[in-house]
Design a protein around this motif. Structure first.
Motif, PDB file in Angstrom:
ATOM      1  N   ARG A  71     -21.765 -29.697  15.857  1.00  0.00           N
ATOM      2  CA  ARG A  71     -22.476 -30.966  15.660  1.00  0.00           C
ATOM      3  C   ARG A  71     -21.524 -32.140  15.431  1.00  0.00           C
ATOM      4  O   ARG A  71     -21.717 -33.224  15.965  1.00  0.00           O
ATOM      5  CB  ARG A  71     -23.434 -30.832  14.475  1.00  0.00           C
ATOM      6  N   MET A  72     -20.496 -31.917  14.635  1.00  0.00           N
ATOM      7  CA  MET A  72     -19.576 -32.992  14.302  1.00  0.00           C
ATOM      8  C   MET A  72     -18.857 -33.513  15.540  1.00  0.00           C
ATOM      9  O   MET A  72     -18.828 -34.726  15.810  1.00  0.00           O
ATOM     10  CB  MET A  72     -18.566 -32.505  13.260  1.00  0.00           C
ATOM     11  N   ARG A  73     -18.276 -32.620  16.310  1.00  0.00           N
ATOM     12  CA  ARG A  73     -17.537 -33.041  17.500  1.00  0.00           C
ATOM     13  C   ARG A  73     -18.443 -33.692  18.532  1.00  0.00           C
ATOM     14  O   ARG A  73     -18.089 -34.689  19.157  1.00  0.00           O
ATOM     15  CB  ARG A  73     -16.826 -31.832  18.118  1.00  0.00           C
ATOM     16  N   SER A  74     -19.604 -33.103  18.718  1.00  0.00           N
ATOM     17  CA  SER A  74     -20.541 -33.641  19.697  1.00  0.00           C
ATOM     18  C   SER A  74     -20.999 -35.046  19.309  1.00  0.00           C
ATOM     19  O   SER A  74     -20.989 -35.974  20.127  1.00  0.00           O
ATOM     20  CB  SER A  74     -21.757 -32.714  19.807  1.00  0.00           C
ATOM     21  N   VAL A  96     -20.852 -40.984  19.942  1.00  0.00           N
ATOM     22  CA  VAL A  96     -20.705 -42.273  19.254  1.00  0.00           C
ATOM     23  C   VAL A  96     -19.597 -43.101  19.903  1.00  0.00           C
ATOM     24  O   VAL A  96     -19.757 -44.302  20.158  1.00  0.00           O
ATOM     25  CB  VAL A  96     -20.411 -42.063  17.756  1.00  0.00           C
ATOM     26  N   MET A  97     -18.462 -42.461  20.179  1.00  0.00           N
ATOM     27  CA  MET A  97     -17.363 -43.167  20.832  1.00  0.00           C
ATOM     28  C   MET A  97     -17.764 -43.635  22.228  1.00  0.00           C
ATOM     29  O   MET A  97     -17.444 -44.754  22.640  1.00  0.00           O
ATOM     30  CB  MET A  97     -16.132 -42.269  20.900  1.00  0.00           C
ATOM     31  N   GLY A 117     -27.495 -43.327  27.691  1.00  0.00           N
ATOM     32  CA  GLY A 117     -27.430 -41.880  27.582  1.00  0.00           C
ATOM     33  C   GLY A 117     -26.816 -41.425  26.273  1.00  0.00           C
ATOM     34  O   GLY A 117     -27.334 -40.533  25.603  1.00  0.00           O
ATOM     35  N   CYS A 118     -25.697 -42.051  25.895  1.00  0.00           N
ATOM     36  CA  CYS A 118     -25.037 -41.702  24.634  1.00  0.00           C
ATOM     37  C   CYS A 118     -25.918 -42.058  23.442  1.00  0.00           C
ATOM     38  O   CYS A 118     -25.960 -41.331  22.442  1.00  0.00           O
ATOM     39  CB  CYS A 118     -23.695 -42.432  24.525  1.00  0.00           C
ATOM     40  N   LEU A 176     -22.084 -39.105  10.625  1.00  0.00           N
ATOM     41  CA  LEU A 176     -21.188 -37.999  10.956  1.00  0.00           C
ATOM     42  C   LEU A 176     -21.022 -37.069   9.757  1.00  0.00           C
ATOM     43  O   LEU A 176     -20.983 -35.840   9.901  1.00  0.00           O
ATOM     44  CB  LEU A 176     -19.830 -38.546  11.407  1.00  0.00           C
ATOM     45  N   ARG A 177     -20.922 -37.659   8.583  1.00  0.00           N
ATOM     46  CA  ARG A 177     -20.817 -36.844   7.370  1.00  0.00           C
ATOM     47  C   ARG A 177     -22.084 -36.011   7.182  1.00  0.00           C
ATOM     48  O   ARG A 177     -22.012 -34.857   6.759  1.00  0.00           O
ATOM     49  CB  ARG A 177     -20.593 -37.749   6.164  1.00  0.00           C
ATOM     50  N   MET A 178     -23.232 -36.594   7.519  1.00  0.00           N
ATOM     51  CA  MET A 178     -24.490 -35.858   7.411  1.00  0.00           C
ATOM     52  C   MET A 178     -24.521 -34.680   8.373  1.00  0.00           C
ATOM     53  O   MET A 178     -25.007 -33.600   8.034  1.00  0.00           O
ATOM     54  CB  MET A 178     -25.667 -36.790   7.688  1.00  0.00           C
ATOM     55  N   THR A 179     -23.990 -34.867   9.576  1.00  0.00           N
ATOM     56  CA  THR A 179     -23.979 -33.765  10.532  1.00  0.00           C
ATOM     57  C   THR A 179     -23.093 -32.620  10.052  1.00  0.00           C
ATOM     58  O   THR A 179     -23.386 -31.454  10.296  1.00  0.00           O
ATOM     59  CB  THR A 179     -23.497 -34.234  11.921  1.00  0.00           C
TER      60      THR A 179
END
Length: 405
Positions: free
Chosen positions: A279-282, A287-288, A315-316, A384-387
Motif C-alpha cells: 500500500r505504501m509504495r503504491s 501521489v507523485m 487516473g492517478c 501515506l502514514r495512514m496506509t
C-alpha cells in the motif's frame, strides 16, 4: 461474509453504495451545472453565484464531519434516507424559489441533507468484506452515474425550463430511497475497547483500530488540503487549457471528458498495484504521478502534453482516492474514519477553487504549478502514514504478503 467479517459485496450492496456516494457527493460533482442554472435564472454575478455554491458545499462538508461518529453505529439506512428526504425538500425548494435569499437557504438545506447521505454511504464502505474491491467498484459507478447527471441536469433545464435540473435531482433522491435499503449497517455493540469486559487488550489490533477511528487533526487537514488542491486545479483546467495551448473550448472539454472516463483505469489499477507493491509504495507512486501530471497540465503550452497530463492526472487521482478509502476502511471497520476523511475532503473541495483562483491571479500559472505539486505531496504525507498503519493492521504492509483472518 469473509474472514474480514464484512457484508458480501453483492449487486444490491454495490448499487446501494454507488447510489449513496453519488448523491452524497452530487452537489460537488454537478456544481458547475448548478451554478450555470441559478446564475442565469437570477442574473447573479460570479461572486454571488460562488457564494451560493459555497453555501451548499460547506453545508455538505460540515454535516458529513459532524455525523461521522453517528455513521459508525447501526442505523445507517435510516440516517441515509433521512438525508435523502431533507435533500429532496432542498432540491424542490431550489427549483421553485424566486429570490436569491431563499435560493441560499434551499442550498443550505439540500447541502445538509446530502451530508447525511454522504456520511452514511462512505462509512458503509468499511462494512464490506473487501474494502479494496468495494472502493474501486463504488468509485467507478459514481463516475459513470455522475457523467449521466452532468448531461441530464442541463438537458432538463433546456427542455423543461430553468430549475428543472433541481427537480431531476429530487427525483433521483426518490429513486435512491429503495436502493439504499441494502446499505451495509454499522457494527452493533461497543466499538472501542474499555466499553465492556471483553474489550481487547491495549496494544492489540482492535485497540489500534478503535484509536484510528478518531482521526487526528493533521490527517483531516491533509485530506482537506489534498482535495482543495485537486478540485481547485480541476476548476481552472479548462480555462488554462484554452489560454495556454490555443485549443478550442470544445476541444478542451472533450479532453477533460475523455480523461475522466479513462481515469476509471486508475480506480481498477490502484488496488491491483497495492497488492503487488504494498500500500505504501503504491500510494506514494500514484501521489507523485498526480503531482507531476498536475504541474505539467497547468504550465504546458503544448496540446499533446496537456492531453497526456490530463489523462495521467485523473487516473492517478482516482487510484489515490480508491486506496485512501480502502486503507481507512481496513484501519477502522466501523466506517467512522472513512466518513471523517470524506467530510474533510468535501470541505477542501469547497474552498479549493477560491484558493487556487487567488494564487493564479496573484502569482501566475508558473507559480501555481509549483504550489499545486508541492501541496499535493505535502498533503499526502498524513495519508501515506495512514496506509502504513492499515498495512500493519491487516498484515499487507509489504508486497507479496496476504491478509490474515
Amino acid at each position: 461474509m469473509s474472514a474480514r467479517g464484512g457484508t458480501a459485496l453483492g449487486f444490491g450492496v454495490a448499487v446501494a453504495l454507488v447510489a449513496g456516494v453519488t448523491l452524497g457527493n452530487g452537489g460537488a460533482n454537478v456544481m458547475p451545472v448548478f451554478v450555470d442554472d441559478f446564475a442565469t435564472r437570477f442574473a447573479l454575478s460570479d461572486s454571488t453565484a460562488g457564494l451560493v455554491a459555497a453555501t451548499q458545499l460547506m453545508a455538505t462538508a460540515v454535516v458529513t464531519l459532524l455525523l461521522a461518529g453517528r455513521a459508525a453505529r447501526p442505523g445507517r439506512v435510516r440516517m441515509a434516507r433521512l438525508g435523502l428526504a431533507v435533500s429532496c425538500v432542498g432540491f424542490l425548494g431550489a427549483a421553485a424559489v424566486t429570490d436569491t435569499v431563499t435560493l441560499v437557504l434551499a442550498n443550505l438545506v439540500l447541502g445538509a441533507g446530502l451530508g447525511a447521505v454522504y456520511a452514511a454511504a462512505t462509512a458503509a464502505l468499511a462494512a464490506t468484506d473487501d474494502a479494496d474491491k468495494a472502493s474501486a467498484v463504488t468509485i467507478c459507478g459514481v463516475v459513470g452515474v455522475t457523467a449521466l447527471l452532468i448531461m441530464g441536469v442541463p438537458m432538463a433545464n433546456h427542455d423543461l425550463g430553468e430549475g428543472a435540473g433541481f427537480l431531476l435531482m429530487a427525483v433521483c433522491c426518490l429513486v435512491a430511497w429503495p436502493l439504499l435499503r441494502r446499505l451495509p449497517d454499522g457494527p452493533a455493540g461497543p466499538t472501542a475497547p474499555g466499553t465492556d469486559p471483553t474489550a481487547p487488550a491495549v496494544g492489540s489490533t482492535d485497540t489500534r483500530m478503535a484509536a484510528a477511528s478518531r482521526p487526528s487533526v493533521v490527517l483531516l487537514v491533509g485530506t482537506g488540503l489534498l482535495w482543495a488542491v485537486t478540485q481547485g486545479a480541476w476548476s481552472y483546467a479548462s480555462v488554462l487549457g484554452r489560454q495556454h495551448t490555443g485549443m478550442s473550448h470544445s476541444a478542451v472539454s472533450a479532453v477533460l471528458a475523455v480523461s475522466s472516463v479513462v481515469a476509471l483505469v486508475g480506480a481498477v489499477v490502484g488496488p491491483v498495484t497495492a497488492r503487488h507493491l504494498g500500500r505504501m509504495r503504491s500510494m506514494a507512486a500514484f501521489v507523485m504521478g498526480q503531482a507531476v501530471a498536475m504541474a505539467i497540465l497547468i504550465f504546458t503550452h503544448d496540446p499533446v502534453f496537456f492531453t497526456v497530463a490530463a489523462v495521467l492526472w485523473q487516473g492517478c487521482q482516482l487510484a489515490v482516492l480508491v486506496q485512501m478509502l480502502a486503507a481507512a476502511a481496513l484501519l477502522d471497520p466501523t466506517g467512522r474514519l472513512v466518513a471523517s476523511l470524506s467530510g474533510a475532503g468535501a470541505l477542501g473541495t469547497g474552498v479549493g477553487p477560491l484558493a487556487v483562483g487567488a494564487v493564479l491571479d496573484g502569482a501566475g500559472a508558473g507559480v501555481l504549478s509549483v504550489v499545486l505539486a508541492s501541496g499535493t505531496c505535502l498533503a499526502s504525507l498524513p495519508l501515506l502514514r495512514m496506509t502504513v498503519a492499515s498495512g500493519e493492521t491487516t498484515g499487507v504492509s509489504q508486497p507479496g504478503r496476504v491478509p490474515t483472518a
